[in-house]
Write an enzyme that holds these catalytic residues in place. Structure first.
Site, mmCIF file in Angstrom:
data_model
loop_
_atom_site.group_PDB
_atom_site.id
_atom_site.type_symbol
_atom_site.label_atom_id
_atom_site.label_comp_id
_atom_site.label_asym_id
_atom_site.label_seq_id
_atom_site.Cartn_x
_atom_site.Cartn_y
_atom_site.Cartn_z
ATOM 1 N N ASP A 252 0.787 -1.233 0.000
ATOM 2 C CA ASP A 252 0.000 0.000 0.000
ATOM 3 C C ASP A 252 0.824 1.292 0.000
ATOM 4 O O ASP A 252 1.180 1.804 -1.035
ATOM 5 C CB ASP A 252 -0.978 -0.020 1.179
ATOM 6 C CG ASP A 252 -1.971 -1.156 1.086
ATOM 7 O OD1 ASP A 252 -1.693 -2.111 0.341
ATOM 8 O OD2 ASP A 252 -3.023 -1.108 1.733
ATOM 9 N N GLU B 29 -3.774 -7.288 13.074
ATOM 10 C CA GLU B 29 -3.313 -7.083 11.699
ATOM 11 C C GLU B 29 -1.824 -6.735 11.656
ATOM 12 O O GLU B 29 -1.085 -7.192 10.792
ATOM 13 C CB GLU B 29 -4.131 -5.956 11.063
ATOM 14 C CG GLU B 29 -3.805 -5.692 9.611
ATOM 15 C CD GLU B 29 -4.640 -4.557 9.035
ATOM 16 O OE1 GLU B 29 -4.626 -4.392 7.807
ATOM 17 O OE2 GLU B 29 -5.295 -3.830 9.815
#
Length: 836
Positions: free
Chosen positions: A582, A806
């Protein structure tokens, strides 16, 4: 193509009209000198020029239309799995499952039009108005921790859910038999979270059944409003019956008093079930156990007269929900019986309930523990009982997060022309997908690069599940060999995704991590795996070939991720979502000159694995094609020439770049990117982090490589990547470390510790620690230390919060991002097992 053909803009039409106008000889252009029409010869010459240009334009549009068509056409290679592979006839053991990962508890069939079941619950009287109705897993609903203690991926599971003062335990067992997937039973137990708590108000459980088409459910109701049973029939399930048994005290057989309400209507659409039930909880009822004071509760003011519910739309399906309200603690069992499984030979099988269900649950739990230790050997390796429980929960929650999806994705074709007219997204053909998901609360759908990491864990436990998942993913190939990086199939999946993220672009790639479990299959050599790979090979080859060709870079043996964000004035560094990393900093000014190190390494890995597979299968032509490519991509000279940055002392991306970029406040716009001096120029990108390590992570370096030492240096340096909790994604010394990418976009891959890359690093260190070379001892030592840091921190955070996360902070180790994240964070199990 017929199933996927949908109306879209007729992109070639304008080109055809241009040709027609030229052929008709449109209005003559006035000559500036004479003012009259051109001569006949001049008119003919102009017509020829116009016609040539028009034909060229038309040709480009025809090519673009052809690209658009191929983007939503399925690949012609034979499918890896037969069309009926999910049916009860072919795979009865997998037909029913907990394939709705986004709900706290529910089951459905692996079918395009499934029969669905689910659970909702509410604590009555805790807040004014309608009680909080729990159904779908949400980040901010205050429920948790929750997750599967045991789940074997096949026929059994036990999950614990904490909801304030309540503890819910959901259990299920499947029993094979008959021709339609067999029977199954649920047990839901609700208890106080703390012993001695007596002030918990009434609790309502809602058990529901949903059909998705014309099949009819027929309820039978008892005298107190409770359902005796629900019977039904579908073509896939034959005759079946659901029975909700009377509640009991936990571990007891004596019935416990409950109040019942029921609601029966047409299926409003799966994403609307929660709101429909909330809106109907608007009538007060009294719970009146014998000898006790009555208590009020909100219930469903339902009826079992279908005509009271209004006409059902054609093919709309039905929604039938039973509410049971009573005092904590209690257990309730919900039983599904298949008509064809009811008779075993000449003997009628007893209902899977009560003590029989208890015995089945205990038997499955014991079998799970034995298989777990045999597979991962955590007890033998000396890990504590708590760490073993963490490993079991990591595996179980990954398996319990497997979903079955069916639907059509939206695809934006690659028109093949920079700045060409935009076309509308097109619908991909309807397809199934059997896949694990990264997070039940936030990402309950399929992600391509996540799934390769998921299957590294799953295949150790049950290789047949991995074959099933890989077969489904390879079934998503379009005619060019592309697979969409995010799969949003079906109403329930779409309901969780913002509209701007629904469309997948057919030029965007994703790291080909599915090749990691493929490489493991080749290494282990299981006959069933090898037979699977023989079927999968044409599609694996097509997928790799698309990646290699579509992402080619500006010079030979270089590669560039397509799909970087444009250089907007609000972005510190335009993101590269297709890379999976990302907001990891790339060249500050995106251009076609970029060379991306991580992508080259992924392609090198793919060429190596496909070459090995081709050689094993005797595919001489493919081996002859890919073998030289693999050798060239792994050649030290080529890697150095394109990606070694002497001024940085590491491997790096290359592009139009300057590090003199900052986000500065500029009212009223907010934070705006300011580019100072030096201005951008073609150079190596000074972003030390995960990307810099990729030649090491994917084991592309020779153990005697002169570049291995410098990579180990930056990996082990706490000023750069080393932290007490694992390797940070971006060096603490980087100007981008911990920086926001925009006013509303906090750092993501800019310092946090991620388990998937740390697992690759552990595997690489373990690999080089077992190969003779000048860095063998140091690699082995770093492996041991990094493993202790990563496993220790995940274990501490799990103890403190009950969740896998995460990502983890490189500063204090705390869990960050979404939770639970039982996707690639479950790789902590393989790290504990030292299985790379």
């Amino acid at each position: 193509m017929a199933r996927g053909e949908r109306r879209r803009r007729a992109v070639p039409a304008e080109g055809v009209r241009t040709v027609e106008r030229a052929a008709r000889g449109g209005p003559g252009r006035r000559d500036g000198r004479g003012g009259g029409p051109r001569s006949t010869a001049g008119g003919v010459a102009l017509a020829v020029v116009v016609l040539s240009l028009a034909l060229g334009m038309s040709g480009r549009w025809v090519l673009a239309w052809h690209r658009a068509r191929r983007a939503v056409t399925l690949h012609s290679a034979p499918p890896v799995l037969p069309a009926d592979s999910s049916s009860p006839a072919v795979a009865p053991d997998l037909f029913w499952g907990t394939y709705r990962p986004h709900v706290y508890f529910g089951m459905k069939t692996r079918s395009p039009k499934p029969l669905l079941t689910g659970l909702m619950w509410a604590q009555q009287g805790t807040t004014p108005g309608t009680p909080k109705l729990r159904h779908t897993c949400e980040q901010g609903d205050g429920v948790g921790p929750y997750g599967w203690e045991f789940h074997d991926g096949l026929s059994f599971g036990r999950q614990h859910i904490q909801d304030g003062a309540l503890k819910l335990t959901t259990e299920f067992v499947k029993r094979p038999g008959g021709q339609h997937g067999g029977d199954w039973s649920w047990r839901v137990t609700v208890e106080p979270q703390a012993s001695g708590t007596s002030a918990i108000p009434l609790v309502s459980l809602f058990f529901y059944v949903v059909t998705d088409s014309n099949e009819v459910l027929t309820p039978e109701v008892g005298s107190k409003g409770q359902l005796k049973f629900i019977s039904g029939h579908t073509s896939e399930l034959g005759d079946f019956r659901f029975t909700l048994l009377p509640p009991t005290s936990p571990g007891d057989t004596a019935p416990k008093y409950g109040s019942y309400n029921v609601f029966w209507t047409s299926n409003p659409g799966l994403p609307l079930l929660t709101e429909m039930v909330k809106s109907r909880l608007n009538s007060w009822f009294q719970h009146r156990p014998p000898g006790a004071s009555p208590e009020r509760y909100l219930g469903l003011p339902g009826s079992l007269k279908w005509e009271d519910r209004g006409p059902s739309g054609q093919g709309q399906g039905q929604f039938l929900i039973q509410q049971v309200t009573l005092k904590v603690p209690f257990s309730i069992e919900f039983v599904f019986e298949s008509g064809s499984a009811k008779a075993g030979g000449n003997q009628v099988l007893p209902r899977l309930a009560g003590s029989l269900l208890t015995h089945a649950l205990e038997s499955h739990a014991e079998a799970f523990r034995e298989h777990f230790e045999k597979t991962f050997q955590l007890k033998e390796k000396g890990l504590s009982p708590g760490e073993q429980a963490l490993g079991q929960a990591a595996l179980s929650s990954l398996l319990g997060g497997i979903g079955y999806f069916y639907g059509q994705g939206l695809v934006l074709p690659d028109m093949g022309m920079e700045g060409s007219e935009q076309v509308d997204p097109a619908l991909f053909p309807p397809l199934p997908l059997f896949t694990a998901v990264p997070s039940r609360s936030f990402f309950p759908r399929g992600f391509l690069w996540d799934e390769g990491f998921h299957q590294l864990v799953v295949q150790r436990w049950d290789p047949s599940l991995t074959r099933e998942a890989l077969g489904h993913w390879l079934g998503l190939l379009n005619a060019d060999g592309w697979i969409g990086r995010e799969q949003i199939l079906g109403d329930e999946a779409r309901a969780r995704v913002p509209p701007e993220f629904l469309v997948q672009r057919a030029v965007h790639a994703n790291p080909p991590t599915l090749l990691l479990p493929v490489a493991h299959m080749l290494e282990v050599g299981d006959p069933d795996d090898l037979a699977f790979l023989r079927k999968a090979f044409p599609r694996l080859h097509a997928w790799f070939s698309w990646l290699h060709q579509s992402q080619a870079g500006p010079v030979p043996l270089s590669y560039r991720w397509r799909g970087r964000d444009p250089a907007l004035p609000t972005l510190l560094n335009p993101k590269t979502l297709p890379s999976g990393l990302d907001d990891y900093p790339r060249a500050s000014h995106p251009s076609v000159t970029e060379r991306h190190l991580d992508l080259r390494c992924w392609v090198a890995l793919g060429a190596r694995v496909l070459t090995q597979l081709a050689e094993y299968l005797g595919e001489a032509e493919v081996a002859a094609e890919l073998g030289p490519l693999a050798a060239s991509l792994e050649a030290a000279e080529s890697l150095d020439e394109l990606h070694w940055a002497p001024e940085l002392g590491v491997f790096a991306d290359f592009g139009n770049h300057t590090k003199a970029v900052q986000l500065k406040p500029r009212p009223p716009q907010g934070l705006v990117r300011v580019v100072g001096r030096p201005q951008p120029r073609l150079q190596y990108v000074d972003a030390l982090g995960y990307v810099s390590l990729f030649p090491l992570l994917l084991r592309l370096l020779d153990p005697n490589s002169s570049r291995l030492g410098p990579l180990l240096d930056i990996l082990a340096d706490s000023r750069h990547l080393w932290s007490p909790f694992g390797l940070r994604s971006l060096a603490a010394s980087s100007s981008f470390y911990g920086q926001r990418n925009s006013e509303h976009d906090p750092p993501y891959w800019r310092g946090a510790v991620w388990l998937n890359v740390n697992y690759l690093a552990l595997g690489a260190l373990h690999h080089y620690g077992h190969l003779e070379g000048p860095h063998q001892a140091r690699a082995a030592k770093l492996h041991s230390e990094l493993r202790a840091n990563v496993v220790g921190n995940v274990w501490r955070q799990y103890q403190a919060t009950g969740f896998l996360w995460e990502q983890y902070s490189d500063r204090d180790g705390r869990g960050m991002g979404c939770r639970p994240f039982h996707g690639w964070t479950s790789l902590v199990l393989l790290a504990m097992a030292e299985d790379y």
